[in-house]
Scaffold this active site. Sequence first.
Site, mmCIF file in Angstrom:
data_model
loop_
_atom_site.group_PDB
_atom_site.id
_atom_site.type_symbol
_atom_site.label_atom_id
_atom_site.label_comp_id
_atom_site.label_asym_id
_atom_site.label_seq_id
_atom_site.Cartn_x
_atom_site.Cartn_y
_atom_site.Cartn_z
ATOM 1 N N ASP A 1 -78.560 95.809 -74.448
ATOM 2 C CA ASP A 1 -79.836 96.497 -74.217
ATOM 3 C C ASP A 1 -80.609 96.646 -75.532
ATOM 4 O OD1 ASP A 1 -77.793 98.370 -75.063
ATOM 5 O OD2 ASP A 1 -79.273 99.949 -74.753
ATOM 6 N N GLU B 1 -76.443 100.985 -74.720
ATOM 7 C CA GLU B 1 -76.011 101.620 -75.972
ATOM 8 C C GLU B 1 -77.065 102.585 -76.469
ATOM 9 O OE1 GLU B 1 -75.330 101.913 -80.416
ATOM 10 O OE2 GLU B 1 -77.109 101.339 -79.313
HETATM 11 ZN ZN LIG Z 1 -77.728 98.672 -81.933
#
Ligand SMILES: [Zn+2]
Length: 378
Positions: A79, A140
């Site tokens: 992401d 993340e």
């Molecule tokens: Zn990163």
Amino acid sequence: MIKQQRLADEFSRLAAITSPPLKESAIARYLAERLQRLGGEVCIDNAAAATGGETGNLVATFPGTGKETEPLLFSVHMDTVEPGGQVEPVLRDGVFYSAGDTVLGADDKAGIAELIEALEVVREQEIPHGPIEVVVAIAEEIGLIGAKNLDYHMLKARKGFALDTKGTDQMVLKAPGANRLRVEITGLAAHAGLSPELGISAIQTAALAIGRMRLGRIDHETTSNIGRIEGGVASNIVPQKVFLEGEARSHDPQKLQVQTEHMLACFEEAADSMAREIDGKMVRPVVSAEVKPDFPSMAVAEDAPVVNLARSAAAALGHDLKVRLGGGGSDANIFNAHGIEMIILATGMERVHTHDESVAVADMVHSTELLVEIIRQA
Ligand SMILES: [Zn+2]
């Protein structure tokens, strides 16, 4: 050995795939196919159900080739931060930027491209290696929730590398843990002009609490912040409610605990000092606080095998690998908490989380060299 053009093309392709947190199905499909073509066995775990995302974490395993060593793990995330949107990567003087008003997404696609190129090279050159495991995590950037919901049974590796920090020739062994605080203060509403003595100001309570709170840099490894405050209704009403959000971070779990408790105590003490008798009854503002561990700290020892491996690989290449102290949480914090000794390596990305984010192709090549050498030496 490393094919610069192939690496740049890979990065370009990855950057152009829109992949905001929890909306990673397109990039997951691409990566599954890409890693399979490299000889990996690809699985997607069940993190989608737990996170509400489009896809789970991608785990790829590559069998060893003539080397019976412990498996080695590489961690990256698929992401990118907002504003994502349709990224148009452009190459100017050997450096990738985003053409539009989006981030480039070099965080963490530089790391993914480097890992793919390293796996290409290892295969092409038939470099003997032990088993390799790759985790490409989702989400993340919104609290490490892919890594937090990863199915760790899918992994055999006990040590590894996260490819997810800025600069070149740097490694992060230590990063702080954090607690997130949400506090609601409830006082008593009253007309501010007619009968202020019938009210208890939630805003004043919050102000007293913050006024006595240690904030900012607490010591060399601890920080703290109140980052959001919202409350009150109108200038002529004694405010009944205030919401606050804050955090504490420390490399030392004990200090994190102490700072968190200190912050909570400040709110309670402020409430005590605002308590008074109204209509013959003692009234005290109510503090309701929620503390959520955001991520645990990580601290890999300077002489840990994974650190020695990185140093030895860098030395063989004549790279000068420096240790930098981490300031935030990343998936490596979570892997370490699950007993996988993991350090973070630089990928060449710069000015991440801004529109000026960039990564130089030469730096990606440099970082990839280290990955190949790590795999060779493992
Ligand atoms: Zn990163």
